[in-house]
Design an enzyme around this catalytic site. Sequence first.
Site, mmCIF file in Angstrom:
data_model
loop_
_atom_site.group_PDB
_atom_site.id
_atom_site.type_symbol
_atom_site.label_atom_id
_atom_site.label_comp_id
_atom_site.label_asym_id
_atom_site.label_seq_id
_atom_site.Cartn_x
_atom_site.Cartn_y
_atom_site.Cartn_z
ATOM 1 N N ARG A 26 0.803 -1.233 0.000
ATOM 2 C CA ARG A 26 0.000 0.000 0.000
ATOM 3 C C ARG A 26 0.829 1.273 0.000
ATOM 4 O O ARG A 26 0.369 2.320 0.454
ATOM 5 C CB ARG A 26 -0.982 0.032 1.192
ATOM 6 N N ARG A 30 -2.905 6.574 0.252
ATOM 7 C CA ARG A 30 -3.245 7.794 0.981
ATOM 8 C C ARG A 30 -2.173 8.308 1.928
ATOM 9 O O ARG A 30 -2.290 9.434 2.427
ATOM 10 C CB ARG A 30 -4.576 7.583 1.720
ATOM 11 N N ARG A 39 -6.075 12.098 -6.312
ATOM 12 C CA ARG A 39 -7.334 11.431 -6.011
ATOM 13 C C ARG A 39 -8.491 12.432 -5.849
ATOM 14 O O ARG A 39 -9.610 12.171 -6.296
ATOM 15 C CB ARG A 39 -7.094 10.626 -4.732
ATOM 16 N N ASP A 76 -6.300 -2.847 -8.098
ATOM 17 C CA ASP A 76 -6.952 -3.484 -6.952
ATOM 18 C C ASP A 76 -7.197 -4.955 -7.258
ATOM 19 O O ASP A 76 -7.291 -5.334 -8.434
ATOM 20 C CB ASP A 76 -8.285 -2.791 -6.628
ATOM 21 N N TYR A 154 -14.952 -12.118 -1.404
ATOM 22 C CA TYR A 154 -15.650 -10.885 -1.801
ATOM 23 C C TYR A 154 -16.824 -11.171 -2.743
ATOM 24 O O TYR A 154 -17.867 -10.517 -2.668
ATOM 25 C CB TYR A 154 -14.674 -9.914 -2.482
#
Length: 343
Positions: A26, A30, A39, A76, A154
Site C-alpha cells: 500500500r 493515501r 485522487r 486493486d 468478496y
Amino acid sequence: MKLKNDLLLRTARGEAVERPPVWLMRQAGRILPQYRAVREKLSGFKELVETPELAAEVTIQPVDELDVDAAIIFSDILVIPEAMGLAYEMVEKRGPLFPETIRSEGDIQKLVVGEAAAARLGYVYGALELTRNNLAGRVPLIGFSGAPWTLLAYMVEGSGSKTFSRAKRLLYREPKLAHLLLEKITETIIAYLKEKARHGADLIQLFDSWAGILSPASYREFSAPYLQQICSAITEVPVTVFAKGAWFALEDISRMDCQVIGLDWNVSPEEGRRRAGEEKVLQGNLDPCCLYAGPEQVSRAAREMLEAFGRRHIANLGHGVYPDTPLDGVRAFVQAVKNYRYK
Ligand code: CP3
C-alpha cells in the site's frame, strides 16, 4: 530495459546481496499527499484504477518520494471479479461493495472465465506498460492478484466483513460449488498474471488477505491447492505468496512453487523461518502500527527485524501501511533498511 536497481529480483532469485530490498504494501496510496492530490480531482477510486496515465503516476510517486526499491502497480484485487462479471463499487470511507453476488450454481455458470475475462483488463496492462516506460529502469515493477479464496470471499459476501460467514457458509454447505467457483477464479488469475508478466511486471505477489479466517483444514482444501496451481503456472517471473494470518499454513506454502513467502507480524522472523524452511526468501513483517512511533524507535525496530531475519529477506511491513501513518515514520523505516549491511 536493463534495471539500475535490481536488488529485489536478485534477492527473490536467492542470490547473495549486500542488504535486503525494501518496499511497503500500500505504498501507493493515501499516506502520500501527492496521491491525495491526484485522487481529490477525480470522480472516485475506480477512475484512478482505470486510467493508465493516472495509475502510472501514482505508482511512481512512492519511488520518487520514499526511495523504495520497487514499485507496485496501482490497481486493486477486485478488478478480477469485475472482469468475470461482478462489477464492484468503492464506497468512500466504507470500502468495496458488490451489488450482485454469487448465490447459486447458475451465477457461477454465467461468469466470464480465463483469457476472455483477462482480455477485459486492458487498462491494467496499459498502466503496466506506461509505468515501466516512465520508470526507465529505476526499480522493478511488482504486479499482483488476489488469491482465489480471497476473491471468492468478496464475490460471495459482497463486501468486507469481520467473519466472512456468508462466504464460509458456502465452503461448509456447498463445497462442490465452492470448488467450481475457485477453479474458475484460478483459471482467470493465471491468464491475467501471464498478461501482466508480458506487459512488464517483474515479480508477482498473490494476496491471500483473508487466509487467516480459515481453519487449517479449510485452508488446505479451499486455498492452498489453488495457490499452488497459480505458482506452478507462472514461470515467467518470481512469485510471492502472502497469506495473511495463515502462519499455521507456512509448511504447506513452503512446498509451493513460489520464490518468496510474505509474513504478517503475528509470526516472529525466527518462527517464520523455522516453519517455512531454509529454501524460500521471506518478506515482511514489521507491525504497520510501529510506524506511529518516533523515527528513532522505528529505525531501531527495523534493524532488530533485519537482524532477526538475516539473509534471504525482503524488508516490508506485515500488511499494508495505514493511511494515517506519519511520513517521517515511513521514511525512517525505508532509510534504516537502506543503511543496513549484512555482516
Ligand atoms: O501500493 C499498493 O500496494 C498498490 C495498490 C493496491 C491497492 N489495493 C490500492 C488501494 C493493492 C496491492 C491493493 C490490493 C487489495 N485491495 C487487497 C489485498 C491487500 C490487502 O490489503 O490485504 C485487498 C483486500 C483489496 C480490497 C480493497 N481495496 C479494500 C478492502 C479497500 C478499502 C480499504 C481502504 O483502505 O479504504 C480497497 C481500496 C484501495 N485499494 C485503496 C487503495 C490505495 C484506498 C483507496 C482510496 O480511497 O483512495
